[in-house]
Design a protein around this motif. Sequence first.
Motif, short mmCIF file in Angstrom:
data_model
loop_
_atom_site.label_atom_id
_atom_site.label_comp_id
_atom_site.label_asym_id
_atom_site.label_seq_id
_atom_site.Cartn_x
_atom_site.Cartn_y
_atom_site.Cartn_z
N PHE A 25 -2.00 5.89 2.89
CA PHE A 25 -2.11 5.16 4.15
C PHE A 25 -2.46 6.32 5.23
CE2 PHE A 25 -0.75 3.65 7.95
CZ PHE A 25 -1.64 3.09 8.55
N VAL A 58 -13.26 -5.04 3.10
CA VAL A 58 -12.31 -4.14 4.09
C VAL A 58 -13.19 -3.03 4.73
CG1 VAL A 58 -10.31 -2.78 4.11
CG2 VAL A 58 -10.09 -4.90 2.95
N MET A 103 0.97 -1.24 0.08
CA MET A 103 0.07 -0.06 0.02
C MET A 103 0.72 1.32 -0.16
SD MET A 103 -2.77 1.19 2.85
CE MET A 103 -4.07 -0.11 2.48
N PHE A 136 -5.75 -9.76 5.40
CA PHE A 136 -6.62 -9.14 4.48
C PHE A 136 -6.70 -9.86 3.15
CE2 PHE A 136 -6.22 -6.51 8.13
CZ PHE A 136 -7.38 -6.10 8.52
N ALA A 137 -5.81 -10.86 3.07
CA ALA A 137 -5.49 -11.10 1.65
C ALA A 137 -6.47 -11.62 0.64
CB ALA A 137 -4.35 -12.58 1.74
N PHE A 166 -4.88 -3.17 8.61
CA PHE A 166 -4.91 -3.80 7.41
C PHE A 166 -3.46 -3.36 6.73
CE2 PHE A 166 -5.71 -2.15 2.99
CZ PHE A 166 -5.81 -3.41 2.26
N ALA A 167 -2.85 -2.15 7.20
CA ALA A 167 -1.48 -1.97 6.68
C ALA A 167 -0.42 -2.74 7.27
CB ALA A 167 -1.38 -0.31 6.94
N GLU A 168 -0.44 -2.83 8.46
CA GLU A 168 0.59 -3.54 9.14
C GLU A 168 0.66 -5.08 8.89
OE1 GLU A 168 -0.26 -2.39 13.22
OE2 GLU A 168 0.29 -0.37 13.04
N ARG A 169 -0.60 -5.68 8.77
CA ARG A 169 -0.76 -7.33 8.49
C ARG A 169 -1.66 -7.49 7.25
NH1 ARG A 169 -0.82 -6.36 14.14
NH2 ARG A 169 -2.98 -6.44 14.39
N PRO A 170 -0.99 -6.94 6.30
CA PRO A 170 -2.17 -7.18 4.91
C PRO A 170 -2.42 -8.71 4.63
CG PRO A 170 0.19 -6.79 4.43
CD PRO A 170 0.20 -6.43 5.93
N GLU A 171 -1.43 -9.61 5.21
CA GLU A 171 -1.77 -11.01 5.18
C GLU A 171 -3.02 -11.29 5.33
OE1 GLU A 171 0.58 -10.58 8.99
OE2 GLU A 171 0.63 -9.65 6.89
N TRP A 204 -8.07 0.06 9.86
CA TRP A 204 -6.99 0.40 8.88
C TRP A 204 -5.57 0.37 9.00
CZ3 TRP A 204 -7.59 1.37 3.85
CH2 TRP A 204 -6.76 2.19 3.13
#
Length: 257
Positions: free
Chosen positions: A6, A43, A1, A35-36, A28-33, A25
Amino acid sequence: MNSVIFSKCLELLKTLQCRDAAEVWKNFAERPEGFADMNFEDVLEVMLTAEKNGRDRRHQETLLRLAKIPLRATLSQIITNEGRDAVFQKTLLTLSSLDFVRNGNNVTIFGGTGTGKSYIASALLRESCLHGMGGRFFTASDLTALLRELKSTPAYKTRRQSLLRQWVLVLDDFCLTEYTAEELEALYDILNDRYGKKTVIVTSQKSPDIWLENLGKTTLAEAVVERLSTNNHTLLLKGKSLRRMLDPSGEFQNSAY
Protein backbone atom coordinates in the motif's frame (compact mmCIF):
# COMPACT_ATOMS: atom_id res chain seq x y z
CA MET A 1 -4.03 -5.15 2.38
CA ASN A 2 -0.29 -5.53 2.77
CA SER A 3 0.87 -2.25 4.33
CA VAL A 4 4.21 -2.27 2.50
CA ILE A 5 2.56 -2.67 -0.90
CA PHE A 6 0.00 0.00 0.00
CA SER A 7 2.72 2.47 0.97
CA LYS A 8 4.75 1.79 -2.16
CA CYS A 9 1.72 2.29 -4.41
CA LEU A 10 0.74 5.47 -2.59
CA GLU A 11 4.27 6.84 -2.95
CA LEU A 12 4.29 6.03 -6.66
CA LEU A 13 0.96 7.79 -7.18
CA LYS A 14 2.27 10.87 -5.39
CA THR A 15 5.53 10.80 -7.38
CA LEU A 16 3.50 10.66 -10.60
CA GLN A 17 1.40 13.58 -9.23
CA CYS A 18 -1.79 11.52 -9.39
CA ARG A 19 -3.26 13.29 -6.38
CA ASP A 20 -6.90 12.31 -6.93
CA ALA A 21 -6.08 8.69 -7.67
CA ALA A 22 -3.92 8.67 -4.53
CA GLU A 23 -6.86 9.94 -2.49
CA VAL A 24 -9.06 7.08 -3.75
CA TRP A 25 -6.26 4.61 -2.96
CA LYS A 26 -6.02 5.96 0.60
CA ASN A 27 -9.79 5.67 1.05
CA PHE A 28 -9.62 2.11 -0.23
CA ALA A 29 -7.04 1.19 2.39
CA GLU A 30 -8.64 3.11 5.27
CA ARG A 31 -12.23 2.08 4.58
CA PRO A 32 -12.10 -1.24 2.74
CA GLU A 33 -15.74 -1.92 3.59
CA GLY A 34 -16.75 0.75 1.10
CA PHE A 35 -15.07 -1.22 -1.69
CA ALA A 36 -16.26 -4.63 -0.53
CA ASP A 37 -18.20 -5.44 -3.69
CA MET A 38 -15.57 -4.11 -6.08
CA ASN A 39 -12.89 -6.10 -7.84
CA PHE A 40 -9.48 -4.73 -8.76
CA GLU A 41 -10.64 -3.52 -12.19
CA ASP A 42 -13.50 -1.54 -10.60
CA VAL A 43 -11.15 0.12 -8.10
CA LEU A 44 -8.72 0.99 -10.89
CA GLU A 45 -11.53 2.55 -12.94
CA VAL A 46 -12.65 4.67 -9.97
CA MET A 47 -9.07 5.82 -9.39
CA LEU A 48 -8.46 6.75 -13.03
CA THR A 49 -11.84 8.51 -13.33
CA ALA A 50 -11.14 10.54 -10.20
CA GLU A 51 -7.73 11.49 -11.56
CA LYS A 52 -9.10 12.56 -14.94
CA ASN A 53 -11.92 14.59 -13.38
CA GLY A 54 -9.48 16.27 -11.00
CA ARG A 55 -7.06 17.18 -13.78
CA ASP A 56 -9.89 18.51 -15.95
CA ARG A 57 -11.13 20.65 -13.05
CA ARG A 58 -7.68 22.08 -12.33
CA HIS A 59 -7.16 22.76 -16.04
CA GLN A 60 -10.46 24.66 -16.17
CA GLU A 61 -9.50 26.70 -13.11
CA THR A 62 -6.16 27.60 -14.69
CA LEU A 63 -7.76 28.62 -18.00
CA LEU A 64 -10.36 30.76 -16.20
CA ARG A 65 -7.68 32.48 -14.14
CA LEU A 66 -5.51 33.25 -17.17
CA ALA A 67 -8.47 34.45 -19.27
CA LYS A 68 -8.97 37.53 -17.03
CA ILE A 69 -12.74 37.48 -17.58
CA PRO A 70 -14.16 40.67 -16.02
CA LEU A 71 -17.71 39.48 -15.35
CA ARG A 72 -19.09 36.34 -13.72
CA ALA A 73 -21.17 35.54 -16.77
CA THR A 74 -22.90 32.25 -17.57
CA LEU A 75 -24.10 31.26 -21.01
CA SER A 76 -27.05 29.24 -19.72
CA GLN A 77 -28.50 32.32 -18.03
CA ILE A 78 -28.44 34.23 -21.31
CA ILE A 79 -29.91 31.41 -23.39
CA THR A 80 -32.89 30.94 -21.06
CA ASN A 81 -33.69 34.66 -20.89
CA GLU A 82 -36.93 35.29 -22.75
CA GLY A 83 -36.21 39.00 -23.07
CA ARG A 84 -34.16 38.54 -26.24
CA ASP A 85 -35.71 38.11 -29.68
CA ALA A 86 -35.87 34.83 -31.61
CA VAL A 87 -32.96 35.67 -33.92
CA PHE A 88 -30.72 36.42 -30.97
CA GLN A 89 -31.74 33.24 -29.15
CA LYS A 90 -31.17 31.09 -32.23
CA THR A 91 -27.72 32.57 -32.89
CA LEU A 92 -26.65 32.26 -29.26
CA LEU A 93 -27.88 28.66 -29.12
CA THR A 94 -25.73 27.92 -32.18
CA LEU A 95 -22.73 29.56 -30.52
CA SER A 96 -23.25 27.54 -27.33
CA SER A 97 -22.04 24.40 -29.13
CA LEU A 98 -18.62 26.14 -29.40
CA ASP A 99 -18.22 24.89 -32.96
CA PHE A 100 -17.36 28.48 -33.87
CA VAL A 101 -14.28 28.19 -31.65
CA ARG A 102 -13.26 24.80 -33.02
CA ASN A 103 -13.63 26.15 -36.57
CA GLY A 104 -11.84 29.45 -35.93
CA ASN A 105 -14.91 31.60 -36.68
CA ASN A 106 -15.32 35.10 -35.28
CA VAL A 107 -18.20 36.65 -33.32
CA THR A 108 -19.22 40.29 -33.46
CA ILE A 109 -21.55 41.67 -30.78
CA PHE A 110 -23.12 45.05 -31.53
CA GLY A 111 -25.16 47.19 -29.15
CA GLY A 112 -25.40 50.42 -27.23
CA THR A 113 -23.83 51.16 -23.86
CA GLY A 114 -24.85 48.67 -21.19
CA THR A 115 -26.87 46.35 -23.45
CA GLY A 116 -24.84 43.29 -22.50
CA LYS A 117 -22.02 43.07 -25.02
CA SER A 118 -19.23 42.51 -22.51
CA TYR A 119 -21.38 40.14 -20.47
CA ILE A 120 -22.09 37.90 -23.46
CA ALA A 121 -18.45 37.99 -24.60
CA SER A 122 -17.43 37.01 -21.06
CA ALA A 123 -19.94 34.14 -21.03
CA LEU A 124 -18.71 32.77 -24.36
CA LEU A 125 -15.10 32.95 -23.20
CA ARG A 126 -15.96 31.29 -19.88
CA GLU A 127 -17.77 28.47 -21.68
CA SER A 128 -14.73 27.95 -23.89
CA CYS A 129 -12.49 27.68 -20.82
CA LEU A 130 -14.84 25.18 -19.19
CA HIS A 131 -14.47 23.02 -22.30
CA GLY A 132 -10.69 23.13 -22.21
CA MET A 133 -10.26 25.87 -24.82
CA GLY A 134 -8.61 28.86 -23.19
CA GLY A 135 -8.61 32.48 -24.20
CA ARG A 136 -7.94 36.03 -23.09
CA PHE A 137 -10.18 39.04 -22.52
CA PHE A 138 -8.89 42.51 -23.43
CA THR A 139 -10.44 45.87 -23.97
CA ALA A 140 -9.35 46.79 -27.50
CA SER A 141 -7.64 49.96 -26.29
CA ASP A 142 -5.62 48.06 -23.64
CA LEU A 143 -4.40 45.49 -26.14
CA THR A 144 -3.42 48.02 -28.79
CA ALA A 145 -1.60 50.13 -26.19
CA LEU A 146 0.29 47.06 -24.97
CA LEU A 147 1.24 46.05 -28.51
CA ARG A 148 2.36 49.62 -29.32
CA GLU A 149 4.75 49.57 -26.35
CA LEU A 150 6.22 46.24 -27.45
CA LYS A 151 6.26 46.95 -31.19
CA SER A 152 9.98 47.70 -31.55
CA THR A 153 11.19 45.16 -29.01
CA PRO A 154 11.99 41.42 -29.19
CA ALA A 155 9.04 40.83 -26.85
CA TYR A 156 6.61 41.81 -29.62
CA LYS A 157 7.10 38.54 -31.53
CA THR A 158 6.76 36.56 -28.31
CA ARG A 159 3.51 38.34 -27.47
CA ARG A 160 2.12 37.66 -30.95
CA GLN A 161 2.90 33.98 -30.59
CA SER A 162 1.34 33.93 -27.13
CA LEU A 163 -1.88 35.50 -28.42
CA LEU A 164 -2.02 33.11 -31.36
CA ARG A 165 -2.02 30.16 -28.98
CA GLN A 166 -5.24 31.39 -27.38
CA TRP A 167 -8.34 29.68 -28.74
CA VAL A 168 -10.42 32.83 -28.11
CA LEU A 169 -9.36 36.47 -28.08
CA VAL A 170 -11.93 39.00 -26.89
CA LEU A 171 -11.61 42.62 -28.05
CA ASP A 172 -14.08 44.58 -25.96
CA ASP A 173 -15.30 48.05 -27.00
CA PHE A 174 -13.59 47.98 -30.38
CA CYS A 175 -13.29 51.37 -32.07
CA LEU A 176 -14.45 53.18 -28.96
CA THR A 177 -11.26 55.25 -29.14
CA GLU A 178 -8.98 56.26 -32.00
CA TYR A 179 -5.89 54.20 -32.81
CA THR A 180 -2.51 55.45 -33.90
CA ALA A 181 -0.92 54.15 -37.11
CA GLU A 182 1.42 51.99 -35.02
CA GLU A 183 -1.50 50.56 -33.01
CA LEU A 184 -3.44 49.82 -36.19
CA GLU A 185 -0.44 48.01 -37.64
CA ALA A 186 -0.06 45.93 -34.49
CA LEU A 187 -3.79 45.16 -34.48
CA TYR A 188 -3.55 43.99 -38.07
CA ASP A 189 -0.64 41.70 -37.16
CA ILE A 190 -2.67 39.98 -34.45
CA LEU A 191 -5.83 39.65 -36.54
CA ASN A 192 -3.92 38.41 -39.56
CA ASP A 193 -2.15 35.80 -37.41
CA ARG A 194 -5.52 34.48 -36.23
CA TYR A 195 -7.54 34.87 -39.44
CA GLY A 196 -9.34 31.62 -40.28
CA LYS A 197 -7.47 29.79 -37.50
CA LYS A 198 -8.48 31.13 -34.10
CA THR A 199 -11.56 32.97 -32.87
CA VAL A 200 -11.84 36.69 -32.20
CA ILE A 201 -14.90 37.97 -30.30
CA VAL A 202 -15.45 41.68 -30.86
CA THR A 203 -17.89 43.91 -29.01
CA SER A 204 -18.64 47.35 -30.41
CA GLN A 205 -21.13 50.19 -30.29
CA LYS A 206 -20.36 50.98 -33.94
CA SER A 207 -20.98 49.19 -37.24
CA PRO A 208 -18.15 48.09 -39.59
CA ASP A 209 -18.67 51.05 -41.92
CA ILE A 210 -18.08 53.38 -38.96
CA TRP A 211 -15.04 51.29 -38.00
CA LEU A 212 -13.54 52.07 -41.38
CA GLU A 213 -14.18 55.78 -41.01
CA ASN A 214 -12.64 55.83 -37.53
CA LEU A 215 -9.63 53.76 -38.58
CA GLY A 216 -8.84 56.09 -41.45
CA LYS A 217 -10.06 54.40 -44.66
CA THR A 218 -6.56 53.18 -45.50
CA THR A 219 -5.67 49.85 -47.06
CA LEU A 220 -4.50 48.65 -43.66
CA ALA A 221 -7.77 49.78 -42.05
CA GLU A 222 -9.74 47.92 -44.72
CA ALA A 223 -7.70 44.78 -44.02
CA VAL A 224 -8.44 45.05 -40.27
CA VAL A 225 -12.17 45.49 -40.85
CA GLU A 226 -12.24 42.65 -43.39
CA ARG A 227 -10.59 40.22 -40.97
CA LEU A 228 -13.05 41.10 -38.23
CA SER A 229 -16.27 41.26 -40.23
CA THR A 230 -15.99 38.10 -42.36
CA ASN A 231 -16.17 34.45 -41.34
CA ASN A 232 -18.25 35.55 -38.39
CA HIS A 233 -21.49 35.26 -36.41
CA THR A 234 -23.29 38.48 -35.46
CA LEU A 235 -25.33 39.32 -32.37
CA LEU A 236 -27.29 42.57 -32.32
CA LEU A 237 -28.37 43.79 -28.88
CA LYS A 238 -31.22 46.24 -28.59
CA GLY A 239 -32.82 48.08 -25.71
CA LYS A 240 -31.80 50.20 -22.75
CA SER A 241 -28.75 49.86 -20.55
CA LEU A 242 -28.86 46.95 -18.11
CA ARG A 243 -25.91 48.07 -16.00
CA ARG A 244 -28.20 49.30 -13.23
CA MET A 245 -29.08 45.64 -12.67
CA LEU A 246 -25.48 44.68 -11.84
CA ASP A 247 -24.96 43.56 -8.26
CA PRO A 248 -21.63 44.22 -6.47
CA SER A 249 -20.22 40.81 -7.51
CA GLY A 250 -20.42 41.66 -11.20
CA GLU A 251 -23.42 39.40 -11.81
CA PHE A 252 -26.69 40.57 -13.30
CA GLN A 253 -29.80 40.29 -11.16
CA ASN A 254 -33.01 38.59 -12.26
CA SER A 255 -31.44 36.88 -15.28
CA ALA A 256 -31.12 40.23 -17.05
CA TYR A 257 -29.36 38.66 -19.98
